[in-house]
Design an enzyme around this catalytic site. Structure first.
Site, PDB file in Angstrom:
ATOM      1  N   ASP A  14       0.766  -1.231   0.161  1.00  0.00           N
ATOM      2  CA  ASP A  14      -0.024  -0.085   0.052  1.00  0.00           C
ATOM      3  C   ASP A  14       0.867   1.235  -0.070  1.00  0.00           C
ATOM      4  OD1 ASP A  14       0.409  -1.195   2.504  1.00  0.00           O
ATOM      5  OD2 ASP A  14      -0.068   0.713   3.160  1.00  0.00           O
ATOM      6  N   ASN A  15       2.128   1.080   0.458  1.00  0.00           N
ATOM      7  CA  ASN A  15       3.121   1.923   0.206  1.00  0.00           C
ATOM      8  C   ASN A  15       3.853   2.417  -1.065  1.00  0.00           C
ATOM      9  OD1 ASN A  15       2.298   3.371   2.564  1.00  0.00           O
ATOM     10  ND2 ASN A  15       3.885   2.149   3.781  1.00  0.00           N
TER      11      ASN A  15
HETATM   12  P1  AMP Z   1       0.958   4.348   6.776  1.00  0.00           P
HETATM   13  O1  AMP Z   1       1.885   3.566   7.739  1.00  0.00           O
HETATM   14  O2  AMP Z   1       1.302   5.824   7.061  1.00  0.00           O
HETATM   15  O3  AMP Z   1       1.328   3.793   5.356  1.00  0.00           O
HETATM   16  O4  AMP Z   1      -0.483   3.999   7.083  1.00  0.00           O
HETATM   17  C1  AMP Z   1      -1.052   2.594   6.903  1.00  0.00           C
HETATM   18  C2  AMP Z   1      -2.521   2.744   6.881  1.00  0.00           C
HETATM   19  O5  AMP Z   1      -2.860   3.225   8.146  1.00  0.00           O
HETATM   20  C3  AMP Z   1      -3.203   3.617   5.877  1.00  0.00           C
HETATM   21  O6  AMP Z   1      -4.404   3.142   5.604  1.00  0.00           O
HETATM   22  C4  AMP Z   1      -3.405   5.112   6.657  1.00  0.00           C
HETATM   23  O7  AMP Z   1      -4.134   5.900   6.020  1.00  0.00           O
HETATM   24  C5  AMP Z   1      -3.688   4.313   8.110  1.00  0.00           C
HETATM   25  N1  AMP Z   1      -3.357   5.485   9.129  1.00  0.00           N
HETATM   26  C6  AMP Z   1      -1.996   5.775   9.507  1.00  0.00           C
HETATM   27  N2  AMP Z   1      -2.217   6.601  10.607  1.00  0.00           N
HETATM   28  C7  AMP Z   1      -3.415   6.940  10.749  1.00  0.00           C
HETATM   29  C8  AMP Z   1      -4.148   7.993  11.551  1.00  0.00           C
HETATM   30  N3  AMP Z   1      -3.403   8.677  12.247  1.00  0.00           N
HETATM   31  N4  AMP Z   1      -5.535   7.925  11.435  1.00  0.00           N
HETATM   32  C9  AMP Z   1      -6.150   7.176  10.342  1.00  0.00           C
HETATM   33  N5  AMP Z   1      -5.369   6.431   9.478  1.00  0.00           N
HETATM   34  C10 AMP Z   1      -4.267   6.286   9.755  1.00  0.00           C
HETATM   35 MG    MG Z   2       0.685   4.343   3.700  1.00  0.00          MG
END
Ligand code: AMP
Ligand code: MG
Length: 493
Positions: free
Chosen positions: A252-253
């Site tokens: 997803d990244n």
């Molecule tokens: P990331 O690790 O930033 O790539 O995030 C992984 C998933 O978690 C993605 O779907 C993000 O949108 C969600 N996510 C991360 N941090 C938050 C947050 N503070 N509130 C809502 N969703 C989050």
């Molecule tokens: Mg992400």
């Protein structure tokens, strides 16, 4: 150049059926204010640099003030996180405001990160803290400066709103800019939920918007997969050559455009160590620096799997095509990495035993805990015998360096280039400045503790042009301070 109201905003993604997204209005943070605006990114988009002087600039981009053309949505996607499939993720804290076409008619997504909860927030607050927003803001400029494909950031804003993490921290937002925010996991969502019609719709949208040159190909989706494999392999080769660790290479990244996406616990290698793990929560070291190339292939395999229904009507044929496409990854990665390392060493072409020289070098760098960036920058300035010593002094075991240096010198004899010319060339590919964790940390502490954002401005200057000398910033070109060893960076931000 035009002021904001003259620009042509749209949101083509929002014209897809609602299964692909969920409409949400961003929620501005209380007492928000602009911290930094990136004029280079404004130029890229065709936004007048003066637009930031407008009183309502931030209100427009946080949609406090209604603005024609924005159609804010959160995108739906899934993804393999640390090897495990998570069926629904989506933009939990980012909202796609609109797309803007630049003067060459290329579309750019404008996405507000930290804009409040959405359908995909899974109980979290939808916010981003100042600390992680500063890191993302600086690193996207740094990567662009290093000529590594990346998302951009138009501005960074802060606020007095309190965000609850391990401690209370101020909330912030970044306006992220990318060709699109479509990820490998976007395709996985529709494949694994058996919505193959929607998978086709997404595929058709991606081809039409971003890969129109492939529409006339015999098998456009196979050509698409091939292109993503190529741009991803080259991106990861660039990460390895500069010493960048992404930290959370979940599918997803991973962007379908082969750009660096989602800056979390990233890190640049300092003392060279292939086992380097920048993400404090990655206990197994799944995303250790040396693992990135193979994880790239794993992620591409996940994408290929999700594309199977588009590749061929016959499932076995589809698998054959996907496997054949993935089989090219290794050679593209190795070839590009070899080119980049040859440039870093000042060679004008790649010759047969180049790999040995590079491997031998990485071994001595590792054994001697040598700073990767400092080494290459110092090597770029080999004009006299004293210059050799400057390089040599970076090693504890000088004999091991001498041994390598002799092989290197012999290799240079095959080059028909003046040392001055080589030095100039090498300085164009071996940065003097990278975003070391401690540099971001200084900017973060000043911002958090003193409401002083001047360090961000200073770092933007050197990071967006990291090959230049910037002699008044020499203090950022040396070894990191001892205290920086204690900085821990993890996902939760
Ligand atoms: P990331 O690790 O930033 O790539 O995030 C992984 C998933 O978690 C993605 O779907 C993000 O949108 C969600 N996510 C991360 N941090 C938050 C947050 N503070 N509130 C809502 N969703 C989050
Ligand atoms: Mg992400």
């Amino acid at each position: 150049m035009s002021s904001l109201d003259k620009l042509n905003f749209s949101n083509t993604f929002a014209t897809l059926p609602e299964i692909f997204f969920s409409a949400h209005q961003p929620q501005a943070l209380s007492d928000d204010f602009l911290i930094h605006f990136n004029g280079q990114v404004a130029d890229l988009l065709g936004i007048d640099r003066d637009a930031v002087e407008q009183n309502d600039f931030l209100d427009i981009f946080t949609t406090k003030k209604p603005f024609d053309g924005f159609k804010p949505i959160a995108m739906c996607y899934a993804g393999h996180q640390f090897g495990h499939y998570v069926p629904r993720l989506g933009d939990g804290r980012a909202i796609l405001l609109a797309q803007l076409r630049d003067k060459d008619n290329r579309p750019w997504d404008l996405q507000l990160k930290g804009a409040g909860p959405t359908l995909y927030s899974r109980g979290s607050d939808g916010r981003a803290v100042l600390r992680s927003s500063i890191r993302e803001y600086l690193c996207s400029a740094a990567m662009h400066g290093l000529n590594i494909p990346t998302t951009h950031a138009l501005f960074l804003s802060g606020s007095r709103e309190e965000i609850y993490r391990e401690q209370i921290e101020p909330g912030a937002m970044v306006l992220r800019v990318a060709p699109s925010h479509i990820r490998f996991g976007s395709f996985e969502y529709y494949f694994y939920s058996q919505r193959h019609d929607d998978l086709k719709r997404l595929g058709a949208y991606v081809l039409e918007q971003y890969y129109p040159h492939l529409l006339a190909e015999a098998n456009p989706y196979l050509s698409f997969l091939n292109e993503v494999i190529e741009v991803t392999a080259k991106l990861i080769a660039k990460w390895q050559a500069v010493g960048f660790a992404h930290g959370v290479m979940n599918t997803d990244n991973m962007s379908i455009h082969g750009i660096t996406l989602d800056y979390g616990p990233f890190g640049f290698i300092e003392q060279f160590d292939p086992q380097y793990i920048c993400n404090h929560s990655d206990h197994q070291g799944r995303y250790a620096f040396s693992k990135q190339p193979e994880i790239g292939l794993f992620n591409l395999s996940c994408l290929a799997q999700a594309l199977l229904p588009l590749l061929h009507d016959d499932a076995d044929e589809a698998v054959k095509l996907a496997k054949a496409a993935l089989a090219n990854y290794q050679a593209i990665f190795v070839g590009h990495y070899a080119e980049l390392m040859a440039e870093k060493l000042g060679f004008t072409c790649v010759i047969e035993n180049e790999r040995k020289i590079v491997t031998a070098l990485l071994d001595v760098l590792e054994a001697n805990h040598v700073d990767y960036t400092l080494f290459f920058r110092t090597l770029s300035q080999q004009l006299s015998a004293e210059d050799k010593n400057k390089c040599r002094d970076l090693f504890i075991d000088r004999a091991s360096f001498d041994q390598w240096y002799e092989i290197y010198q012999n290799r240079l004899l095959q080059e028909n280039v003046l040392p001055e010319t080589r030095s100039e060339q090498m300085k164009k590919v071996n940065p003097k400045y990278i975003l070391r964790n401690y540099m971001a940390e200084i900017a973060i502490r000043k911002a958090q503790d003193e409401n002083d954002y001047s360090e961000i401005e200073d770092l933007m200057k050197i990071l967006s042009d990291p090959f230049k000398e910037h002699s008044s910033y020499e203090h950022y070109a040396g070894h990191p301070p001892e205290w920086s060893k204690n900085i821990e960076v993890s996902c939760s931000s």
